[in-house]
Design a protein around this motif. Structure first.
Motif, PDB file in Angstrom:
ATOM      1  N   ASN A 172       0.861  -1.175   0.000  1.00 57.81           N
ATOM      2  CA  ASN A 172       0.000   0.000   0.000  1.00 57.81           C
ATOM      3  C   ASN A 172       0.901   1.230   0.000  1.00 57.81           C
ATOM      4  O   ASN A 172       1.522   1.571   1.004  1.00 57.81           O
ATOM      5  CB  ASN A 172      -0.918   0.000   1.228  1.00 57.81           C
ATOM      6  CG  ASN A 172      -1.955  -1.094   1.156  1.00 57.81           C
ATOM      7  OD1 ASN A 172      -2.552  -1.326   0.112  1.00 57.81           O
ATOM      8  ND2 ASN A 172      -2.168  -1.792   2.271  1.00 57.81           N
ATOM      9  N   LEU A 173       0.972   1.888  -1.150  1.00 55.83           N
ATOM     10  CA  LEU A 173       1.913   2.984  -1.310  1.00 55.83           C
ATOM     11  C   LEU A 173       1.434   4.269  -0.655  1.00 55.83           C
ATOM     12  O   LEU A 173       0.230   4.511  -0.528  1.00 55.83           O
ATOM     13  CB  LEU A 173       2.143   3.242  -2.804  1.00 55.83           C
ATOM     14  CG  LEU A 173       2.789   2.095  -3.596  1.00 55.83           C
ATOM     15  CD1 LEU A 173       2.762   2.406  -5.084  1.00 55.83           C
ATOM     16  CD2 LEU A 173       4.219   1.857  -3.129  1.00 55.83           C
ATOM     17  N   THR A 174       2.377   5.093  -0.247  1.00 57.32           N
ATOM     18  CA  THR A 174       2.094   6.428   0.248  1.00 57.32           C
ATOM     19  C   THR A 174       2.725   7.444  -0.710  1.00 57.32           C
ATOM     20  O   THR A 174       3.631   7.106  -1.482  1.00 57.32           O
ATOM     21  CB  THR A 174       2.659   6.639   1.656  1.00 57.32           C
ATOM     22  OG1 THR A 174       4.070   6.386   1.638  1.00 57.32           O
ATOM     23  CG2 THR A 174       1.996   5.691   2.645  1.00 57.32           C
ATOM     24  N   LYS A 175       2.244   8.662  -0.663  1.00 53.81           N
ATOM     25  CA  LYS A 175       2.729   9.707  -1.565  1.00 53.81           C
ATOM     26  C   LYS A 175       4.243   9.851  -1.475  1.00 53.81           C
ATOM     27  O   LYS A 175       4.807   9.947  -0.388  1.00 53.81           O
ATOM     28  CB  LYS A 175       2.058  11.031  -1.209  1.00 53.81           C
ATOM     29  CG  LYS A 175       2.419  12.206  -2.108  1.00 53.81           C
ATOM     30  CD  LYS A 175       1.668  13.441  -1.639  1.00 53.81           C
ATOM     31  CE  LYS A 175       2.083  14.667  -2.414  1.00 53.81           C
ATOM     32  NZ  LYS A 175       1.637  14.610  -3.816  1.00 53.81           N
ATOM     33  N   GLY A 176       4.891   9.813  -2.630  1.00 50.19           N
ATOM     34  CA  GLY A 176       6.334   9.966  -2.681  1.00 50.19           C
ATOM     35  C   GLY A 176       7.130   8.694  -2.468  1.00 50.19           C
ATOM     36  O   GLY A 176       8.363   8.708  -2.581  1.00 50.19           O
ATOM     37  N   GLN A 177       6.468   7.591  -2.156  1.00 45.45           N
ATOM     38  CA  GLN A 177       7.174   6.340  -1.895  1.00 45.45           C
ATOM     39  C   GLN A 177       7.732   5.754  -3.182  1.00 45.45           C
ATOM     40  O   GLN A 177       7.087   5.758  -4.221  1.00 45.45           O
ATOM     41  CB  GLN A 177       6.232   5.333  -1.229  1.00 45.45           C
ATOM     42  CG  GLN A 177       6.922   4.032  -0.825  1.00 45.45           C
ATOM     43  CD  GLN A 177       5.984   3.093  -0.071  1.00 45.45           C
ATOM     44  OE1 GLN A 177       4.845   3.445   0.225  1.00 45.45           O
ATOM     45  NE2 GLN A 177       6.464   1.901   0.235  1.00 45.45           N
ATOM     46  N   LYS A 203      11.927   0.848 -11.432  1.00 43.36           N
ATOM     47  CA  LYS A 203      11.345   1.120 -10.129  1.00 43.36           C
ATOM     48  C   LYS A 203      10.069   1.932 -10.328  1.00 43.36           C
ATOM     49  O   LYS A 203       9.785   2.400 -11.443  1.00 43.36           O
ATOM     50  CB  LYS A 203      12.332   1.877  -9.237  1.00 43.36           C
ATOM     51  CG  LYS A 203      13.656   1.147  -9.006  1.00 43.36           C
ATOM     52  CD  LYS A 203      14.637   2.013  -8.224  1.00 43.36           C
ATOM     53  CE  LYS A 203      15.978   1.324  -8.061  1.00 43.36           C
ATOM     54  NZ  LYS A 203      15.886   0.146  -7.175  1.00 43.36           N
ATOM     55  N   PHE A 204       9.313   2.129  -9.242  1.00 44.15           N
ATOM     56  CA  PHE A 204       8.076   2.913  -9.323  1.00 44.15           C
ATOM     57  C   PHE A 204       8.070   3.966  -8.231  1.00 44.15           C
ATOM     58  O   PHE A 204       8.443   3.710  -7.089  1.00 44.15           O
ATOM     59  CB  PHE A 204       6.842   2.018  -9.177  1.00 44.15           C
ATOM     60  CG  PHE A 204       5.538   2.756  -9.344  1.00 44.15           C
ATOM     61  CD1 PHE A 204       5.072   3.098 -10.606  1.00 44.15           C
ATOM     62  CD2 PHE A 204       4.783   3.123  -8.233  1.00 44.15           C
ATOM     63  CE1 PHE A 204       3.877   3.786 -10.767  1.00 44.15           C
ATOM     64  CE2 PHE A 204       3.585   3.813  -8.388  1.00 44.15           C
ATOM     65  CZ  PHE A 204       3.140   4.141  -9.659  1.00 44.15           C
ATOM     66  N   ASN A 205       7.592   5.167  -8.589  1.00 50.46           N
ATOM     67  CA  ASN A 205       7.462   6.268  -7.643  1.00 50.46           C
ATOM     68  C   ASN A 205       6.002   6.716  -7.614  1.00 50.46           C
ATOM     69  O   ASN A 205       5.451   7.110  -8.647  1.00 50.46           O
ATOM     70  CB  ASN A 205       8.368   7.428  -8.070  1.00 50.46           C
ATOM     71  CG  ASN A 205       8.208   8.654  -7.189  1.00 50.46           C
ATOM     72  OD1 ASN A 205       7.716   8.571  -6.069  1.00 50.46           O
ATOM     73  ND2 ASN A 205       8.617   9.800  -7.694  1.00 50.46           N
ATOM     74  N   ALA A 206       5.364   6.639  -6.450  1.00 51.26           N
ATOM     75  CA  ALA A 206       3.984   7.111  -6.282  1.00 51.26           C
ATOM     76  C   ALA A 206       4.017   8.622  -6.084  1.00 51.26           C
ATOM     77  O   ALA A 206       4.438   9.099  -5.034  1.00 51.26           O
ATOM     78  CB  ALA A 206       3.325   6.423  -5.086  1.00 51.26           C
ATOM     79  N   ILE A 207       3.574   9.380  -7.097  1.00 51.53           N
ATOM     80  CA  ILE A 207       3.638  10.849  -7.020  1.00 51.53           C
ATOM     81  C   ILE A 207       2.371  11.419  -6.382  1.00 51.53           C
ATOM     82  O   ILE A 207       2.419  12.104  -5.371  1.00 51.53           O
ATOM     83  CB  ILE A 207       3.867  11.439  -8.426  1.00 51.53           C
ATOM     84  CG1 ILE A 207       5.208  10.944  -8.990  1.00 51.53           C
ATOM     85  CG2 ILE A 207       3.843  12.962  -8.374  1.00 51.53           C
ATOM     86  CD1 ILE A 207       5.463  11.346 -10.421  1.00 51.53           C
TER      87      ILE A 207
END
Length: 219
Positions: free
Chosen positions: A4-9, A194-198
């Motif tokens: 479960n991603l958070t902003k900026g993770q 990689k992935f970045n949650a913006i």
């Protein structure tokens, strides 16, 4: 277990067994706007037409491919220096499921409204960043839309085999007046993706503005 991603993770595309996620879907799910009458005797449902799009950049930060709805007017796109929309990348590595113009009605049905399938093994070698973003074709803003979720999973456009990661953008007051969201990006570091949650909402009223914003501030 899904992340479960958070902003900026930022995360590696590695599953719990150590294997690298290569073939997967990027899906976005959102809800229609539902409201009740004064006495709660009737319910009004307002369709929400969001568009999931992506722009692909090379190592110099220049756009080298794109994927967004072919329904966007070419004459308007040309004003932003953009080509016509399409639902498959030039290398065939990414495909879009097509437009959903309504959103979930009656609550979250657990299915994604628009989906992009990704095969990282086929991505052109020049691509180093892939930005995913949502634009609202209607008049409402994201403070009114009950939810918008992006997730990565193994499976197909009709079947989820295993969810890898998800990022949920809930309706909040801070989204008032915001009609687009830059959801996240895939990026290549050395040879690994990689992935970045913006998760940044913007007041862009057209896809061209969002792409210009990404090119100016996020690449």
């Amino acid at each position: 277990m899904a992340i479960n991603l958070t902003k900026g993770q930022r995360i590696d595309l590695r599953k719990s067994n150590g294997a690298t996620l290569t073939n997967f879907c990027v899906g976005v799910n959102w809800g229609a706007i539902e409201s009740k009458s004064l006495w709660g005797l009737s319910k009004k449902v307002q369709d929400v037409d969001l568009d999931l799009s992506c722009i692909l950049l090379n190592a110099n930060g220049d756009p080298c491919d794109h994927m967004y709805s072919p329904l966007y007017r070419v004459d308007v796109l040309q004003k932003f220096g953009l080509p016509a929309g399409k639902l498959i990348t030039a290398d065939g590595a990414m495909r879009h499921s097509g437009d959903d113009r309504a959103g979930d009605q009656g609550g979250d049905d657990g299915l994604d409204n628009e989906i992009i399938t990704v095969d990282l093994s086929k991505i052109s070698a020049e691509v180093t960043q892939i930005f995913f973003f949502l634009n609202n074709a209607g008049q409402e803003d994201f403070s009114q839309i009950p939810y918008a979720k992006i997730r990565m999973y193994e499976g197909t456009t009709t079947h989820v085999k295993e969810e890898f990661a998800s990022y949920n953008v809930s309706a909040e007051a801070q989204f008032a007046g915001k009609k687009a969201i830059i959801m996240g990006k895939l990026y290549k570091k050395d040879t690994e993706w990689k992935f970045n949650a913006i998760g940044d909402p913007t007041d862009d009223t057209f896809l061209g503005q969002t792409i210009h914003r990404i090119m100016k501030s996020y690449k």
